[in-house]
Scaffold this motif. Structure first.
Motif, PDB file in Angstrom:
ATOM      1  N   MET A 142       0.844  -1.172   0.000  1.00  0.00           N
ATOM      2  CA  MET A 142       0.000   0.000   0.000  1.00  0.00           C
ATOM      3  C   MET A 142       0.893   1.240   0.000  1.00  0.00           C
ATOM      4  O   MET A 142       1.916   1.270   0.655  1.00  0.00           O
ATOM      5  N   THR A 143       0.491   2.253  -0.692  1.00  0.00           N
ATOM      6  CA  THR A 143       1.284   3.470  -0.812  1.00  0.00           C
ATOM      7  C   THR A 143       0.507   4.659  -0.287  1.00  0.00           C
ATOM      8  O   THR A 143      -0.667   4.834  -0.587  1.00  0.00           O
ATOM      9  N   PHE A 144       1.203   5.472   0.524  1.00  0.00           N
ATOM     10  CA  PHE A 144       0.623   6.713   1.036  1.00  0.00           C
ATOM     11  C   PHE A 144       1.481   7.864   0.557  1.00  0.00           C
ATOM     12  O   PHE A 144       2.665   7.922   0.882  1.00  0.00           O
ATOM     13  N   PHE A 145       0.914   8.750  -0.192  1.00  0.00           N
ATOM     14  CA  PHE A 145       1.615   9.928  -0.683  1.00  0.00           C
ATOM     15  C   PHE A 145       2.934   9.575  -1.363  1.00  0.00           C
ATOM     16  O   PHE A 145       3.953  10.221  -1.176  1.00  0.00           O
ATOM     17  N   LYS A 158       5.007   7.060  -0.866  1.00  0.00           N
ATOM     18  CA  LYS A 158       6.010   6.301  -0.122  1.00  0.00           C
ATOM     19  C   LYS A 158       5.339   5.087   0.507  1.00  0.00           C
ATOM     20  O   LYS A 158       4.263   5.186   1.059  1.00  0.00           O
ATOM     21  N   ASP A 159       6.027   3.956   0.436  1.00  0.00           N
ATOM     22  CA  ASP A 159       5.466   2.781   1.083  1.00  0.00           C
ATOM     23  C   ASP A 159       5.930   2.711   2.543  1.00  0.00           C
ATOM     24  O   ASP A 159       6.772   3.498   2.991  1.00  0.00           O
ATOM     25  N   GLN A 160       5.389   1.773   3.283  1.00  0.00           N
ATOM     26  CA  GLN A 160       5.640   1.644   4.722  1.00  0.00           C
ATOM     27  C   GLN A 160       7.133   1.460   5.034  1.00  0.00           C
ATOM     28  O   GLN A 160       7.653   2.059   5.956  1.00  0.00           O
ATOM     29  N   ALA A 161       7.829   0.635   4.258  1.00  0.00           N
ATOM     30  CA  ALA A 161       9.246   0.361   4.512  1.00  0.00           C
ATOM     31  C   ALA A 161      10.085   1.631   4.392  1.00  0.00           C
ATOM     32  O   ALA A 161      10.992   1.876   5.196  1.00  0.00           O
ATOM     33  N   VAL A 162       9.806   2.447   3.398  1.00  0.00           N
ATOM     34  CA  VAL A 162      10.557   3.696   3.206  1.00  0.00           C
ATOM     35  C   VAL A 162      10.289   4.649   4.366  1.00  0.00           C
ATOM     36  O   VAL A 162      11.213   5.268   4.904  1.00  0.00           O
ATOM     37  N   ASN A 194      13.086   6.030   6.979  1.00  0.00           N
ATOM     38  CA  ASN A 194      13.280   7.465   7.199  1.00  0.00           C
ATOM     39  C   ASN A 194      13.123   7.818   8.670  1.00  0.00           C
ATOM     40  O   ASN A 194      13.855   8.642   9.199  1.00  0.00           O
ATOM     41  N   ARG A 195      12.163   7.208   9.349  1.00  0.00           N
ATOM     42  CA  ARG A 195      11.956   7.471  10.775  1.00  0.00           C
ATOM     43  C   ARG A 195      13.154   7.004  11.590  1.00  0.00           C
ATOM     44  O   ARG A 195      13.612   7.690  12.488  1.00  0.00           O
ATOM     45  N   GLU A 196      13.692   5.805  11.279  1.00  0.00           N
ATOM     46  CA  GLU A 196      14.864   5.296  11.984  1.00  0.00           C
ATOM     47  C   GLU A 196      16.059   6.226  11.789  1.00  0.00           C
ATOM     48  O   GLU A 196      16.806   6.495  12.731  1.00  0.00           O
ATOM     49  N   GLU A 197      16.254   6.714  10.574  1.00  0.00           N
ATOM     50  CA  GLU A 197      17.358   7.642  10.310  1.00  0.00           C
ATOM     51  C   GLU A 197      17.182   8.937  11.095  1.00  0.00           C
ATOM     52  O   GLU A 197      18.133   9.473  11.659  1.00  0.00           O
TER      53      GLU A 197
END
Length: 123
Positions: A1-4, A6-10, A14-17
């Motif tokens: 599933m894609t939101f705006f 970006k998918d969940q993994a990306v 990004n949050r981890e970084e």
């Protein structure tokens, strides 16, 4: 599933970084005085780095009462442990232990603990 776009993994990456960067900027232990020390374990996320040691040999105090002990030796050992933990990239020491042994007119002191990198997480 894609939101705006970006998918969940990306988003998770990004949050981890972002969290990692914030932790680096607000890291505890930038100087040896700020290195946290515990004689037991801690209930905070941390990475184990290595074991650090400090030792001291000094003259025994000349007093009638052996119960009077100087704490300066232990304070110096603690400072040395904190500095060594900082040198290996840590900001804390857990399971810190201090021992003291009297041999003749000398006092042998040993301190050791596990250097850790405490992870600061803010949401």
């Amino acid at each position: 599933m894609t939101f705006f776009g970006k998918d969940q993994a990306v988003r998770d990456k990004n949050r981890e970084e972002y969290v990692s960067e914030q932790n680096d900027q607000k890291r505890i232990g930038e100087t040896w005085e700020n290195v946290q020390v515990s004689t037991g374990g801690i209930n905070v996320n941390h990475d184990v780095l290595t074991v650090v040691f400090a030792k001291s040999v000094r003259q025994k105090l000349k007093s009638d009462d052996e119960a009077i002990l100087e704490t300066v030796g232990f304070e110096n050992l603690l400072k040395e442990l904190q500095q060594k933990a900082l040198d290996v990239g840590g900001n804390g020491i857990i399971y810190c232990n201090f021992t003291e042994q009297f041999v003749g007119d000398r006092v042998y002191q040993l301190a050791y603990g596990t250097a850790v990198n405490i992870k600061i997480t803010r949401f």
